[in-house]
Design an enzyme around this catalytic site. Structure first.
Site, PDB file in Angstrom:
ATOM      1  N   TYR A   1       0.832  -1.205   0.000  1.00 56.87           N
ATOM      2  CA  TYR A   1       0.000   0.000   0.000  1.00 56.87           C
ATOM      3  C   TYR A   1       0.867   1.257   0.000  1.00 56.87           C
ATOM      4  CZ  TYR A   1      -2.960   3.745   1.850  1.00 56.87           C
ATOM      5  OH  TYR A   1      -3.603   4.940   2.042  1.00 56.87           O
TER       6      TYR A   1
ATOM      7  N   SER B   1      -4.432  12.161   8.441  1.00 53.93           N
ATOM      8  CA  SER B   1      -5.303  11.870   7.314  1.00 53.93           C
ATOM      9  C   SER B   1      -6.731  11.598   7.775  1.00 53.93           C
ATOM     10  CB  SER B   1      -4.781  10.639   6.558  1.00 53.93           C
ATOM     11  OG  SER B   1      -5.724  10.184   5.600  1.00 53.93           O
TER      12      SER B   1
ATOM     13  N   GLN C   1      -5.953  16.688   7.523  1.00 58.85           N
ATOM     14  CA  GLN C   1      -6.197  16.590   6.083  1.00 58.85           C
ATOM     15  C   GLN C   1      -7.614  16.105   5.843  1.00 58.85           C
ATOM     16  OE1 GLN C   1      -6.399  13.254   4.601  1.00 58.85           O
ATOM     17  NE2 GLN C   1      -7.088  14.136   2.679  1.00 58.85           N
TER      18      GLN C   1
ATOM     19  N   TYR D   1     -10.641  14.856   3.240  1.00 56.88           N
ATOM     20  CA  TYR D   1     -11.224  14.409   1.985  1.00 56.88           C
ATOM     21  C   TYR D   1     -12.694  14.835   2.003  1.00 56.88           C
ATOM     22  CZ  TYR D   1      -7.260  11.326   0.910  1.00 56.88           C
ATOM     23  OH  TYR D   1      -6.025  10.827   0.609  1.00 56.88           O
TER      24      TYR D   1
ATOM     25  N   THR E   1      -7.349  17.922   0.410  1.00 57.64           N
ATOM     26  CA  THR E   1      -6.779  17.181  -0.715  1.00 57.64           C
ATOM     27  C   THR E   1      -7.722  17.282  -1.904  1.00 57.64           C
ATOM     28  OG1 THR E   1      -5.536  15.665   0.688  1.00 57.64           O
ATOM     29  CG2 THR E   1      -6.058  14.914  -1.537  1.00 57.64           C
TER      30      THR E   1
ATOM     31  N   ARG F   1      -4.590   1.076  -8.021  1.00 60.94           N
ATOM     32  CA  ARG F   1      -3.293   0.583  -7.575  1.00 60.94           C
ATOM     33  C   ARG F   1      -3.390  -0.939  -7.564  1.00 60.94           C
ATOM     34  NH1 ARG F   1      -4.322   4.861  -2.736  1.00 60.94           N
ATOM     35  NH2 ARG F   1      -4.586   6.656  -4.128  1.00 60.94           N
TER      36      ARG F   1
ATOM     37  N   HIS G   1       0.061  13.146  -5.370  1.00 64.20           N
ATOM     38  CA  HIS G   1      -0.380  12.091  -4.454  1.00 64.20           C
ATOM     39  C   HIS G   1       0.613  10.928  -4.435  1.00 64.20           C
ATOM     40  CE1 HIS G   1      -4.191  11.560  -2.123  1.00 64.20           C
ATOM     41  NE2 HIS G   1      -3.666  10.368  -1.911  1.00 64.20           N
TER      42      HIS G   1
ATOM     43  N   ARG H   1       0.137   8.123  -6.984  1.00 64.64           N
ATOM     44  CA  ARG H   1      -0.889   7.128  -6.694  1.00 64.64           C
ATOM     45  C   ARG H   1      -2.222   7.440  -7.361  1.00 64.64           C
ATOM     46  NH1 ARG H   1       0.228   4.121  -2.324  1.00 64.64           N
ATOM     47  NH2 ARG H   1      -1.770   4.262  -1.239  1.00 64.64           N
TER      48      ARG H   1
END
Length: 389
Positions: free
Chosen positions: A25, A107, A128, A130, A156, A165, A276, A279
């Site tokens: 990851y 995060s 952070q 989202y 973000t 991924r 990122h 990613r």
């Protein structure tokens, strides 16, 4: 105890200690991983100018990021699932950052919650965000960050939809790990990690579980992203989020000069030149090669930071000399965390600091804020000579 001289030493220990799905990851990009690779290799294209017969005494790496004093202009980037890399990973990374004197960014997709980190550190950190379809949840998340005395909101912008991924799909990435035969076989070789994880405060997404109704699969980052991330995020919504927060706002995921100008227009306190970590959009340019055009577009009207690809203090110096006012490390601190917990994060910061300080001195500088393009040899075509679109 092995002698740690560089970030690569920590990475090797990390790979031995942490389950394969969490190593993968961290250590992967989207699709072909071209952008992931070039984030680091493009730093190699920049050369340093050695200067001699300069008084190197009295050196300092101290600086400021968004008005905050820092021991060096390096923040810990927001990294999802940090608490799966090591038990209580976000707490331990935040403690190491506090002790060293650099910012820590939590995060949204952390294992330890906002409240966990605030209680354990007693110090302001950055949060952070989202953006989600559930506006009420986002508002409550922002309020929780305010209540925890977070000193900046990092929004973000480049993950409204999850880049593919391959390794994560093949590994069945989840938090906590789903016990398939393949996973069990791997976990049996990571018994130290497992024993520590049994004592961990949390093993699920702490900012989500218990705070959102109707989640079909809270363990899966991919499922959560598909269900909840806001596809309609635009500059109008970003301006509203900034207003709702009311404090310092950093916009992360800027890779184009036009987007940098828009970030300036909505009043960002800083922008982070970032892809990122390679990613998201594979085939995009590296962050360091995108930096010059973004600086040309916004100059010193907004504080410009950089992440993606930094693995050493020399990389930090190159970014600062190119014109960035701050940098972020993600994988570099995760390697340390997975290898040795809080001590490993501290070690990663010490390694980067020593490399930055020594390189700065050999370039003839004694103050990190004095670094500039005069310290570099920059290829004439660095950043690419692209045809007009």
């Amino acid at each position: 105890m092995p002698v740690i001289t560089n970030i690569g030493d920590l990475k090797r220990i990390y790979e031995r200690r942490v389950p394969r799905m969490f190593f993968d990851y961290c250590e992967s990009g989207s699709w072909t991983e071209q952008t992931f690779r070039e984030n680091t290799s493009d730093f190699d294209k920049l050369r340093l100018r050695q200067r001699v017969a300069v008084d190197m005494s009295g050196r300092t790496t101290k600086s400021r990021m968004i008005g905050q004093d820092v021991a060096m202009p390096v923040a810990l980037a927001p990294v999802g699932l940090t608490g799966m890399q090591h038990a209580d990973g976000e707490i331990k990374a935040a403690k190491a950052a506090k002790a060293f004197g650099v910012p820590f960014t939590l995060s949204t997709m952390s294992i330890n919650s906002i409240e966990d980190v605030a209680e354990a550190t007693g110090a302001p950190f950055w949060f952070q965000l989202y953006t989600m379809r559930d506006a009420d949840y986002v508002s409550r998340l922002i309020q929780r960050a305010k209540d925890a005395n977070c000193s900046a909101l990092v929004i973000t912008l480049d993950l409204q939809i999850l880049g593919q991924r391959h390794k994560d799909l093949k590994n069945g990435l989840s938090a906590p790990p789903k016990l398939t035969p393949k996973t069990i076989a791997n976990l049996m070789t990571k018994w130290t990690w497992g024993i520590e994880m049994l004592r961990a405060k949390r093993r699920e997404f702490g900012n989500i579980v218990g705070h959102v109704d109707g989640i079909s699969d809270a363990s899966s980052l991919g499922a959560w992203t598909a269900e909840q991330f806001d596809l309609t995020l635009d500059w109008t919504k970003i301006a509203k989020l900034k207003e709702e927060w009311g404090g310092k706002v950093i916009l992360k995921g800027i890779l184009d000069a036009e987007d940098a100008k828009m970030a300036l227009k909505v009043g960002a306190d800083a922008i982070v030149v970032s892809n990122h970590g390679g990613r998201q959009l594979d085939g995009a340019v590296s962050s360091i090669s995108a930096l010059p055009s973004i600086l040309d577009a916004v100059g010193d009207q907004v504080e410009v930071h950089l992440d993606s690809g930094i693995r050493s203090g020399q990389d930090v110096l190159k970014a600062l000399a190119m014109g960035a006012k701050g940098t972020y490390i993600g994988r570099a601190f995760v390697y340390g965390l997975g290898a040795m917990g809080q001590k490993g994060v501290q070690t990663a910061l010490e390694v980067i600091h020593k490399e930055l300080d020594t390189t700065m001195a050999l370039c003839g500088e004694t103050n990190v804020d004095d670094l500039g393009r005069h310290n570099l040899l920059i290829p004439q075509d660095f950043g690419g000579r692209w045809q007009d679109g």
